[in-house]
Write a protein that holds these residues in place. Structure first.
Motif, PDB file in Angstrom:
ATOM      1  N   ALA A   1      20.611  60.797 -48.020  1.00  0.00           N
ATOM      2  CA  ALA A   1      21.091  59.916 -49.416  1.00  0.00           C
ATOM      3  C   ALA A   1      19.800  60.024 -50.361  1.00  0.00           C
ATOM      4  O   ALA A   1      18.931  60.316 -50.087  1.00  0.00           O
ATOM      5  CB  ALA A   1      21.401  58.467 -48.950  1.00  0.00           C
ATOM      6  N   MET A   2      20.343  60.318 -51.576  1.00  0.00           N
ATOM      7  CA  MET A   2      19.491  60.174 -52.696  1.00  0.00           C
ATOM      8  C   MET A   2      19.883  59.118 -53.659  1.00  0.00           C
ATOM      9  O   MET A   2      20.923  58.858 -53.891  1.00  0.00           O
ATOM     10  CB  MET A   2      19.818  61.802 -53.505  1.00  0.00           C
ATOM     11  N   PHE A   3      18.655  58.417 -53.825  1.00  0.00           N
ATOM     12  CA  PHE A   3      19.038  57.100 -54.677  1.00  0.00           C
ATOM     13  C   PHE A   3      18.433  57.363 -56.063  1.00  0.00           C
ATOM     14  O   PHE A   3      17.057  57.629 -56.371  1.00  0.00           O
ATOM     15  CB  PHE A   3      18.292  55.958 -54.089  1.00  0.00           C
ATOM     16  N   TYR A   4      19.287  57.350 -57.102  1.00  0.00           N
ATOM     17  CA  TYR A   4      18.760  57.615 -58.714  1.00  0.00           C
ATOM     18  C   TYR A   4      18.485  56.447 -59.461  1.00  0.00           C
ATOM     19  O   TYR A   4      19.316  55.327 -59.009  1.00  0.00           O
ATOM     20  CB  TYR A   4      19.840  58.805 -59.156  1.00  0.00           C
ATOM     21  N   SER A   5      17.653  56.694 -60.244  1.00  0.00           N
ATOM     22  CA  SER A   5      17.290  55.176 -60.970  1.00  0.00           C
ATOM     23  C   SER A   5      17.646  55.575 -62.523  1.00  0.00           C
ATOM     24  O   SER A   5      17.495  54.472 -63.316  1.00  0.00           O
ATOM     25  CB  SER A   5      15.752  55.250 -60.935  1.00  0.00           C
ATOM     26  N   ASP A   6      18.100  56.895 -62.792  1.00  0.00           N
ATOM     27  CA  ASP A   6      18.852  56.942 -64.163  1.00  0.00           C
ATOM     28  C   ASP A   6      19.875  58.127 -64.072  1.00  0.00           C
ATOM     29  O   ASP A   6      19.781  58.867 -63.067  1.00  0.00           O
ATOM     30  CB  ASP A   6      17.793  56.933 -65.219  1.00  0.00           C
TER      31      ASP A   6
ATOM     32  N   GLN B   1      18.230  61.664 -63.404  1.00  0.00           N
ATOM     33  CA  GLN B   1      18.128  61.883 -62.107  1.00  0.00           C
ATOM     34  C   GLN B   1      19.278  62.083 -61.154  1.00  0.00           C
ATOM     35  O   GLN B   1      19.446  62.980 -60.362  1.00  0.00           O
ATOM     36  CB  GLN B   1      17.424  60.512 -61.057  1.00  0.00           C
ATOM     37  N   ARG B   2      20.210  61.386 -61.570  1.00  0.00           N
ATOM     38  CA  ARG B   2      21.582  61.717 -60.883  1.00  0.00           C
ATOM     39  C   ARG B   2      22.023  63.123 -61.019  1.00  0.00           C
ATOM     40  O   ARG B   2      22.356  63.815 -59.874  1.00  0.00           O
ATOM     41  CB  ARG B   2      22.652  60.709 -61.416  1.00  0.00           C
ATOM     42  N   LEU B   3      21.960  63.688 -62.405  1.00  0.00           N
ATOM     43  CA  LEU B   3      22.372  65.068 -62.799  1.00  0.00           C
ATOM     44  C   LEU B   3      21.328  66.089 -61.752  1.00  0.00           C
ATOM     45  O   LEU B   3      21.733  67.136 -61.117  1.00  0.00           O
ATOM     46  CB  LEU B   3      22.250  65.269 -64.157  1.00  0.00           C
ATOM     47  N   LEU B   4      19.930  65.603 -61.799  1.00  0.00           N
ATOM     48  CA  LEU B   4      19.109  66.612 -60.907  1.00  0.00           C
ATOM     49  C   LEU B   4      19.749  66.650 -59.385  1.00  0.00           C
ATOM     50  O   LEU B   4      19.693  67.740 -58.569  1.00  0.00           O
ATOM     51  CB  LEU B   4      17.851  66.039 -61.199  1.00  0.00           C
ATOM     52  N   PHE B   5      20.003  65.369 -59.108  1.00  0.00           N
ATOM     53  CA  PHE B   5      20.327  65.091 -57.614  1.00  0.00           C
ATOM     54  C   PHE B   5      21.671  66.084 -57.310  1.00  0.00           C
ATOM     55  O   PHE B   5      21.889  66.430 -56.069  1.00  0.00           O
ATOM     56  CB  PHE B   5      20.387  63.589 -57.216  1.00  0.00           C
ATOM     57  N   GLU B   6      22.569  65.947 -58.166  1.00  0.00           N
ATOM     58  CA  GLU B   6      24.001  66.710 -58.068  1.00  0.00           C
ATOM     59  C   GLU B   6      23.646  68.072 -57.878  1.00  0.00           C
ATOM     60  O   GLU B   6      24.370  68.549 -57.174  1.00  0.00           O
ATOM     61  CB  GLU B   6      24.972  66.308 -59.146  1.00  0.00           C
ATOM     62  N   ALA B   7      22.963  68.576 -58.709  1.00  0.00           N
ATOM     63  CA  ALA B   7      22.538  70.278 -59.049  1.00  0.00           C
ATOM     64  C   ALA B   7      21.876  70.517 -57.581  1.00  0.00           C
ATOM     65  O   ALA B   7      22.287  71.634 -56.973  1.00  0.00           O
ATOM     66  CB  ALA B   7      21.493  70.451 -60.092  1.00  0.00           C
TER      67      ALA B   7
ATOM     68  N   THR C   1      24.920  61.859 -49.510  1.00  0.00           N
ATOM     69  CA  THR C   1      25.420  60.784 -50.687  1.00  0.00           C
ATOM     70  C   THR C   1      24.311  60.785 -51.718  1.00  0.00           C
ATOM     71  O   THR C   1      23.209  60.791 -51.587  1.00  0.00           O
ATOM     72  CB  THR C   1      25.645  59.183 -50.312  1.00  0.00           C
ATOM     73  N   ILE C   2      24.937  60.479 -53.155  1.00  0.00           N
ATOM     74  CA  ILE C   2      23.960  60.120 -54.302  1.00  0.00           C
ATOM     75  C   ILE C   2      24.484  59.014 -54.820  1.00  0.00           C
ATOM     76  O   ILE C   2      25.748  58.644 -55.126  1.00  0.00           O
ATOM     77  CB  ILE C   2      24.215  61.323 -55.524  1.00  0.00           C
ATOM     78  N   GLU C   3      23.332  57.869 -54.769  1.00  0.00           N
ATOM     79  CA  GLU C   3      23.841  56.532 -54.806  1.00  0.00           C
ATOM     80  C   GLU C   3      22.640  55.890 -55.917  1.00  0.00           C
ATOM     81  O   GLU C   3      21.751  56.345 -55.988  1.00  0.00           O
ATOM     82  CB  GLU C   3      23.557  55.764 -53.657  1.00  0.00           C
ATOM     83  N   THR C   4      23.335  54.669 -56.777  1.00  0.00           N
ATOM     84  CA  THR C   4      22.324  54.318 -57.603  1.00  0.00           C
ATOM     85  C   THR C   4      21.310  53.477 -56.884  1.00  0.00           C
ATOM     86  O   THR C   4      21.702  52.972 -55.627  1.00  0.00           O
ATOM     87  CB  THR C   4      23.096  53.238 -58.367  1.00  0.00           C
ATOM     88  N   LEU C   5      20.152  53.465 -57.262  1.00  0.00           N
ATOM     89  CA  LEU C   5      19.031  52.821 -56.516  1.00  0.00           C
ATOM     90  C   LEU C   5      18.982  51.496 -56.491  1.00  0.00           C
ATOM     91  O   LEU C   5      18.658  50.754 -57.510  1.00  0.00           O
ATOM     92  CB  LEU C   5      17.815  53.347 -57.109  1.00  0.00           C
ATOM     93  N   PRO C   6      19.173  51.003 -55.232  1.00  0.00           N
ATOM     94  CA  PRO C   6      19.487  49.391 -55.444  1.00  0.00           C
ATOM     95  C   PRO C   6      17.939  48.819 -55.359  1.00  0.00           C
ATOM     96  O   PRO C   6      17.018  49.639 -55.613  1.00  0.00           O
ATOM     97  CB  PRO C   6      20.134  49.077 -54.314  1.00  0.00           C
ATOM     98  N   ARG C   7      17.710  47.663 -54.659  1.00  0.00           N
ATOM     99  CA  ARG C   7      16.481  47.157 -54.369  1.00  0.00           C
ATOM    100  C   ARG C   7      15.618  47.980 -53.382  1.00  0.00           C
ATOM    101  O   ARG C   7      16.193  48.374 -52.257  1.00  0.00           O
ATOM    102  CB  ARG C   7      16.463  45.670 -54.063  1.00  0.00           C
ATOM    103  N   TRP C   8      14.551  48.227 -53.620  1.00  0.00           N
ATOM    104  CA  TRP C   8      13.632  48.867 -52.650  1.00  0.00           C
ATOM    105  C   TRP C   8      12.807  47.990 -51.988  1.00  0.00           C
ATOM    106  O   TRP C   8      11.977  47.020 -52.529  1.00  0.00           O
ATOM    107  CB  TRP C   8      12.719  49.894 -53.546  1.00  0.00           C
TER     108      TRP C   8
END
Length: 175
Positions: A96-101, A104-110, A126-133
């Motif tokens: 999984a990859m967790f994006y903060s904006d 980042q989501r676009l970079l992760f998708e590419a 998966t590419i997911e919104t970064l929840p609490r770390w």
């Protein structure tokens, strides 16, 4: 500085490899992607928290490009394996990859698209919104360097470190 939060199996391997790269200023092992507040290693290992073992990799993109950080990620594990890496099984070992904006989501998708081409499809990352770390316990931080003779480190992490040192030699720190 940029930080990517990535999960690709056991965080010890990701931590070990990213610490060898120029431009990486910090690697922190932790848990994210689940619903349980303040998880610990034992609870995450049950697979019941929903959290993945992940690393937060902080790096200078003027020294090591974002695409290299992400391509290393897809070289470190088999992103076609659902909820496992090798003998490590469970949702805590998912890719999984967790994006903060959105950037980042676009970079992760590419990056995932490049990986899908490299792995001949079937990528389940998966590419997911970064929840609490949640930062992992201290003994997980820089585990490979602190425990080089430990069985898992020798059998699983070390070959990954060697592979990345060869494949991405121009980005590896001098010893």
């Amino acid at each position: 500085m940029t930080t990517f939060v990535l999960a690709g199996g056991c965080f010890w391997c990701l931590d070990a490899v990213y610490r060898t790269l120029r431009g990486v200023s910090a690697v922190v092992s932790g848990y994210t992607g689940g619903l349980t507040a303040f998880p610990d290693y034992e609870s995450v290992c049950t697979g019941m928290t929903g959290h993945a073992e992940a690393v937060a990799v902080t790096f200078d993109p003027t020294v090591i490009p974002e695409d290299v950080i992400l391509d290393v990620f897809f070289s470190l594990h088999d992103p076609r394996q659902l909820n496992r890496q090798g003998n490590d099984r469970g949702t805590q070992y998912r890719s999984a990859m967790f994006y903060s904006d959105d950037a980042q989501r676009l970079l992760f998708e590419a990056a995932r698209n490049r990986a899908s081409d490299a792995w001949d499809g079937g990528v389940v990352t998966t590419i997911e919104t970064l929840p609490r770390w949640y930062e992992a316990e201290g003994y997980h931080q820089d585990f490979f360097a602190k425990n080089p003779g430990q069985g898992y480190c020798m059998a699983v992490a070390l070959p990954k470190v060697v592979k990345i040192r060869k494949s991405y030699a121009e980005y590896v720190l001098s010893s």
